[in-house]
Design an enzyme around this catalytic site. Structure first.
Site, PDB file in Angstrom:
ATOM      1  N   TYR A 129      -3.527  -1.869  33.214  1.00 50.60           N
ATOM      2  CA  TYR A 129      -3.628  -0.615  33.961  1.00 50.60           C
ATOM      3  C   TYR A 129      -3.129  -0.779  35.386  1.00 50.60           C
ATOM      4  O   TYR A 129      -2.899  -1.896  35.863  1.00 50.60           O
ATOM      5  CB  TYR A 129      -5.068  -0.077  33.947  1.00 50.60           C
ATOM      6  CG  TYR A 129      -6.028  -0.787  34.882  1.00 50.60           C
ATOM      7  CD1 TYR A 129      -6.489  -2.068  34.614  1.00 50.60           C
ATOM      8  CD2 TYR A 129      -6.473  -0.161  36.045  1.00 50.60           C
ATOM      9  CE1 TYR A 129      -7.368  -2.705  35.471  1.00 50.60           C
ATOM     10  CE2 TYR A 129      -7.355  -0.797  36.914  1.00 50.60           C
ATOM     11  CZ  TYR A 129      -7.794  -2.067  36.615  1.00 50.60           C
ATOM     12  OH  TYR A 129      -8.667  -2.706  37.463  1.00 50.60           O
ATOM     13  N   ARG A 167      -8.055  -3.055  12.769  1.00 52.37           N
ATOM     14  CA  ARG A 167      -8.589  -4.149  13.585  1.00 52.37           C
ATOM     15  C   ARG A 167      -8.245  -5.524  13.021  1.00 52.37           C
ATOM     16  O   ARG A 167      -8.587  -5.835  11.881  1.00 52.37           O
ATOM     17  CB  ARG A 167     -10.104  -3.996  13.724  1.00 52.37           C
ATOM     18  CG  ARG A 167     -10.714  -4.982  14.703  1.00 52.37           C
ATOM     19  CD  ARG A 167     -12.207  -4.733  14.913  1.00 52.37           C
ATOM     20  NE  ARG A 167     -12.736  -5.646  15.908  1.00 52.37           N
ATOM     21  CZ  ARG A 167     -13.119  -6.893  15.650  1.00 52.37           C
ATOM     22  NH1 ARG A 167     -13.047  -7.363  14.420  1.00 52.37           N
ATOM     23  NH2 ARG A 167     -13.576  -7.669  16.613  1.00 52.37           N
ATOM     24  N   ARG A 201       4.290  -4.642  39.387  1.00 55.04           N
ATOM     25  CA  ARG A 201       3.124  -5.362  38.866  1.00 55.04           C
ATOM     26  C   ARG A 201       2.831  -4.957  37.425  1.00 55.04           C
ATOM     27  O   ARG A 201       2.470  -5.794  36.595  1.00 55.04           O
ATOM     28  CB  ARG A 201       1.906  -5.108  39.765  1.00 55.04           C
ATOM     29  CG  ARG A 201       0.722  -5.977  39.370  1.00 55.04           C
ATOM     30  CD  ARG A 201      -0.408  -5.902  40.363  1.00 55.04           C
ATOM     31  NE  ARG A 201      -0.966  -4.565  40.442  1.00 55.04           N
ATOM     32  CZ  ARG A 201      -1.859  -4.182  41.356  1.00 55.04           C
ATOM     33  NH1 ARG A 201      -2.284  -5.034  42.266  1.00 55.04           N
ATOM     34  NH2 ARG A 201      -2.328  -2.951  41.377  1.00 55.04           N
ATOM     35  N   GLU A 253     -12.031 -13.070  45.240  1.00 59.96           N
ATOM     36  CA  GLU A 253     -11.678 -11.712  45.678  1.00 59.96           C
ATOM     37  C   GLU A 253     -12.878 -10.814  45.427  1.00 59.96           C
ATOM     38  O   GLU A 253     -13.918 -11.269  44.971  1.00 59.96           O
ATOM     39  CB  GLU A 253     -10.450 -11.196  44.912  1.00 59.96           C
ATOM     40  CG  GLU A 253     -10.641 -11.145  43.407  1.00 59.96           C
ATOM     41  CD  GLU A 253      -9.413 -10.670  42.644  1.00 59.96           C
ATOM     42  OE1 GLU A 253      -8.556  -9.962  43.196  1.00 59.96           O
ATOM     43  OE2 GLU A 253      -9.333 -11.004  41.440  1.00 59.96           O
ATOM     44  N   LYS A 280      -3.387  -7.522  35.404  1.00 59.09           N
ATOM     45  CA  LYS A 280      -4.302  -6.392  35.619  1.00 59.09           C
ATOM     46  C   LYS A 280      -4.716  -5.776  34.281  1.00 59.09           C
ATOM     47  O   LYS A 280      -4.223  -4.713  33.891  1.00 59.09           O
ATOM     48  CB  LYS A 280      -3.659  -5.361  36.556  1.00 59.09           C
ATOM     49  CG  LYS A 280      -4.669  -4.403  37.198  1.00 59.09           C
ATOM     50  CD  LYS A 280      -4.053  -3.674  38.367  1.00 59.09           C
ATOM     51  CE  LYS A 280      -4.912  -2.547  38.901  1.00 59.09           C
ATOM     52  NZ  LYS A 280      -6.182  -2.983  39.489  1.00 59.09           N
ATOM     53  N   LEU A 337      -6.058 -11.037  41.609  1.00 53.67           N
ATOM     54  CA  LEU A 337      -5.026 -10.039  41.365  1.00 53.67           C
ATOM     55  C   LEU A 337      -4.138  -9.961  42.622  1.00 53.67           C
ATOM     56  O   LEU A 337      -4.664  -9.851  43.733  1.00 53.67           O
ATOM     57  CB  LEU A 337      -5.664  -8.665  41.116  1.00 53.67           C
ATOM     58  CG  LEU A 337      -4.635  -7.599  40.753  1.00 53.67           C
ATOM     59  CD1 LEU A 337      -4.227  -7.739  39.288  1.00 53.67           C
ATOM     60  CD2 LEU A 337      -5.164  -6.203  41.009  1.00 53.67           C
TER      61      LEU A 337
HETATM   62  N1  PDD Z   1      -8.616  -2.362  41.873  1.00 52.63           N
HETATM   63  N2  PDD Z   1      -8.469  -7.320  42.951  1.00 52.63           N
HETATM   64  C1  PDD Z   1      -8.999  -6.679  41.897  1.00 52.63           C
HETATM   65  C2  PDD Z   1      -9.827  -7.457  40.935  1.00 52.63           C
HETATM   66  C3  PDD Z   1      -8.767  -5.299  41.710  1.00 52.63           C
HETATM   67  O1  PDD Z   1      -9.268  -4.669  40.654  1.00 52.63           O
HETATM   68  C4  PDD Z   1      -7.987  -4.600  42.671  1.00 52.63           C
HETATM   69  C5  PDD Z   1      -7.670  -3.144  42.516  1.00 52.63           C
HETATM   70  C6  PDD Z   1      -7.462  -5.310  43.769  1.00 52.63           C
HETATM   71  C7  PDD Z   1      -6.609  -4.654  44.818  1.00 52.63           C
HETATM   72  O2  PDD Z   1      -5.328  -4.355  44.307  1.00 52.63           O
HETATM   73  P1  PDD Z   1      -4.491  -3.119  44.892  1.00 52.63           P
HETATM   74  O3  PDD Z   1      -4.386  -3.337  46.353  1.00 52.63           O
HETATM   75  O4  PDD Z   1      -3.209  -3.222  44.189  1.00 52.63           O
HETATM   76  O5  PDD Z   1      -5.268  -1.860  44.565  1.00 52.63           O
HETATM   77  C8  PDD Z   1      -7.717  -6.676  43.857  1.00 52.63           C
HETATM   78  C9  PDD Z   1      -8.279  -0.986  41.582  1.00 52.63           C
HETATM   79  C10 PDD Z   1      -8.165  -0.130  42.784  1.00 52.63           C
HETATM   80  C11 PDD Z   1      -9.246  -0.471  40.546  1.00 52.63           C
HETATM   81  O6  PDD Z   1      -9.477  -1.206  39.589  1.00 52.63           O
HETATM   82  O7  PDD Z   1      -9.723   0.659  40.644  1.00 52.63           O
END
Ligand code: PDD
Length: 286
Positions: A33, A100, A52, A182, A149, A207
């Site tokens: 996603y 499945r 990405r 993170e 992601k 990420l």
């Molecule tokens: N989350 N690290 C993780 C684990 C994340 O899920 C996200 C983003 C980030 C920041 O990435 P970016 O700057 O590209 O949004 C770092 C999104 C916003 C979410 O899952 O809603």
């Protein structure tokens, strides 16, 4: 309110949109996603989100559901049809639906594509930034490929829930060596006593945030020193400032870690400056 959702070639009313019960995203989290900020009805850093997305899909050998250009059209249509000025766009691509079976069908599947957009209350977000948020630390129990992601978000869901029950709005995840990886849904940053920004280098443990990357551009432009290195919770507790970055919050000040105030307990001056200038470094879609 989301009114229209794009699902596999159709724009459907929210209540009627759905995917197959045997979608591999539903059964195996075999799905990727992206979340993209919408500002003044325009997508923020769309090319970097597309880069990405392509990389994540490539790592799992899921084909792109359509060309980048066509995907961009869908994303902009979804923003327009939902009349979102300030908000978030959510895009998900799963490997597709099949009876499945853990094995990936060798003949390949047609990926499932879902795209929706939702309004955010910009004033509320600003108020949140002006107050700053609290984070709590907890062990990082995720898998070894956090650079992809995927929708395999249960550890993040549980971490956020534990944070919320502790009165905080984000969890900072900590690896076996005591270093912060993170946030559960954001990248983690601190500012040291010399005013140097510190954030963990990219790799399999985090990420590679789009907001993180664009913030580097701003730092270079503003001549602000930064270092991509890991930091421990103890170092973060003694930091001058701390913040998180994500598409949903851009640069969001952190004012307490595990209940202990950071700096003077108020959003950092540099953090707020970077927040106010962030979109100058971002690329807005037409
Ligand atoms: N989350 N690290 C993780 C684990 C994340 O899920 C996200 C983003 C980030 C920041 O990435 P970016 O700057 O590209 O949004 C770092 C999104 C916003 C979410 O899952 O809603």
């Amino acid at each position: 309110m989301t009114r229209v959702v794009y699902v596999n070639g159709q724009y459907l009313p929210y209540g009627q949109a759905g995917v197959h019960v045997e979608d591999r995203g539903f059964q195996f989290a075999d799905s990727i996603y992206e979340v993209c900020e919408i500002l003044d009805g325009r997508l923020v850093d769309e090319p970097r989100h597309m880069d990405r997305l392509e990389r994540s899909l490539g790592e799992l050998a899921i084909p792109m559901p359509m060309s980048r250009a066509a995907l961009g059209q869908v994303m902009r249509q979804v923003v327009r049809r939902n009349r979102v000025s300030t908000g978030l766009l959510y895009l998900q691509v799963s490997r597709g639906a099949a009876p499945r079976d853990f094995s990936i069908p060798p003949s390949g599947l047609t990926p499932t594509l879902v795209c929706l957009a939702r309004r955010l209350d910009g004033d509320k977000r600003e108020a949140r930034a002006n107050a700053g948020i609290s984070v709590v630390t907890m062990p990082d129990i995720r898998w070894g490929r956090c650079d992809i992601k995927t929708v395999m978000l249960l550890p993040a869901v549980l971490a956020k829930d534990a944070a919320s029950r502790a009165g905080a709005s984000e969890a900072w995840l900590v690896d076996a060596e005591g270093f912060v990886t993170e946030g559960a849904s954001s990248n983690a940053w601190i500012v040291d006593k010399e005013g140097v920004l510190i954030t963990r280098p990219t790799g399999n443990a985090i990420l590679p945030g789009v907001t993180r990357r664009t913030l580097f551009d701003l730092l270079i432009r503003e001549n602000i020193p930064y270092s991509e290195r890991s930091f421990r919770v103890e170092e973060a507790r003694g930091a001058r400032e701390a913040f998180i970055t994500s598409a949903s919050g851009t640069v969001m000040p952190v004012v307490a870690i595990d209940g202990a105030p950071i700096g003077n307990g108020h959003p950092g001056e540099l953090t707020l400056r970077l927040r106010s200038k962030f979109h100058q470094a971002a690329k807005l879609s037409p």
